[in-house]
Scaffold this active site. Structure first.
Site, PDB file in Angstrom:
ATOM      1  CE  LYS A 114       0.831   1.401   4.439  1.00 28.70           C
ATOM      2  NZ  LYS A 114       1.595   2.558   4.800  1.00 28.70           N
TER       3      LYS A 114
ATOM      4  CG  ASP B  11      -0.883   0.270   8.224  1.00 31.28           C
ATOM      5  OD1 ASP B  11      -1.721   1.115   8.586  1.00 31.28           O
ATOM      6  OD2 ASP B  11       0.303   0.542   7.961  1.00 31.28           O
TER       7      ASP B  11
END
Ligand code: C5P
Length: 317
Positions: free
Chosen positions: A26, A153
């Site tokens: 990401k 996350d």
């Protein structure tokens, strides 16, 4: 036959023999950080975008929990119970009262340096792989709850695409993305510890009034319409001053990418990986070459976003 072997033989009669899951890295298009909370975490408005660099997690039944890793950065990956993939297997097995006896192999292509959620990706990937291997059929919400326990996350690594993360980043609202974006990632030598970067943020903002974090409407609009120029103008990372304070040389990397034609440059997450948004794939390749030639990074990778979240790519009975 040992008890473990018996259990393994019983289990293997009703489980798959091998499951492979692909899971993306990401970048944070926006990372707005609030003041430290009493629990030590920070409230965030975290606009996650999954990018097309992937780890592949393969799980097979084994006599005991074991983690192995391959790939250029494999030597930097912990193979003990601190690995998020191992913790994911243990957390899922505990919930179902079974043994986490599985061999987890991580084929690592996500750079190991920090800022791209490689460890979180392995946690989410191992969770989905074990759930499939053990035929548990957990709902997405059950998997997301375990992901949130593993790290802020990790839930995003499971869902991929694009999402706004609030709370400490784990409460996700999926976002629409109207086009592909082309990125270059400059991977630094050595890592930066996420808690240390947040502590440096606290130090740098001490005595100031840190506003409540909020997603930037202009950035969400740019994502929705696929407008790369508008997105470049809106990229923002409140942790960047802290990362630069701890690692001043990252400023040279940011400058090298911008000079080579990137539309925008920023530290990815808590760093030290830096991200460069470019007009198209050709510019991305040129910026990557220039970054490598500049000597300001260990390696440079090109990738497009958005990318699909954790996905089962192979299931052998
Ligand atoms: O959730 P995760 O384990 O990834 O967080 C690692 C560390 O990063 C936390 O221990 C905390 O120091 C910091 N952090 C934070 N606020 C967040 C997320 C992480 O302060 N929202």
């Amino acid at each position: 036959m040992s008890v473990g072997e018996q259990a393994q033989r019983q289990a293997s009669s009703k489980t798959a023999a091998e499951v492979r899951v692909r899971v993306p890295a990401k970048v944070n298009a926006q990372l707005a950080v609030g003041a430290a909370r009493p629990d030590g975490f920070h409230d965030l408005a975290n606009v996650f975008l999954a990018v097309g660099l992937y780890d592949e997690i393969t799980v097979t039944p084994a006599a005991e929990l074991r983690v192995t890793c391959s790939g250029p950065d494999a030597g930097q990956v912990p193979l003990d119970a601190t690995n998020l993939a191992a913790r994911a297997a243990i957390a899922l097995a505990e919930r179902h009262g079974i043994d986490p006896h599985v061999h987890i192999h991580i084929a690592k292509d996500i750079p190991v340096a920090g800022g791209m959620a490689g460890g979180s990706a392995d946690g989410a990937g191992a969770l989905l792989a074990c759930d499939t291997l053990w035929s548990l059929g957990s709902s997405r919400d059950e998997l997301l709850a375990i992901c949130a326990e593993l790290g802020s996350d990790v839930p995003f690594s499971l869902i991929g695409g694009a999402a706004l993360g609030t709370g400490r980043g784990e409460q996700l609202t999926p976002l629409d993305v109207g086009g592909d974006f082309h990125w270059v990632f400059a991977v630094a030598e050595g890592g930066l510890s996420t808690p240390t970067v947040f502590r440096e943020f606290d130090r740098l903002t001490e005595g100031t009034d840190v506003p409540a974090p909020a997603a930037d409407p202009a950035l969400l609009d740019a994502l929705r319409t696929g407008d790369v120029t508008a997105l470049a103008g809106a990229l923002a990372n409140d942790l960047q001053p802290a990362a630069l304070s701890l690692r001043p040389s990252l400023a040279d990397t940011l400058a090298a990418g911008t000079a080579a034609g990137a539309l925008a440059a920023l530290v990815s997450g808590s760093g030290p990986t830096t991200a460069f948004l470019t007009e198209d794939t050709d510019t991305a390749a040129r910026v990557a070459r220039a970054l490598l030639a500049s000597g300001t990074c260990r390696t440079a990778r090109v990738a497009a976003s958005p990318a699909q979240g954790a996905t089962v790519v192979r299931r052998d009975a």
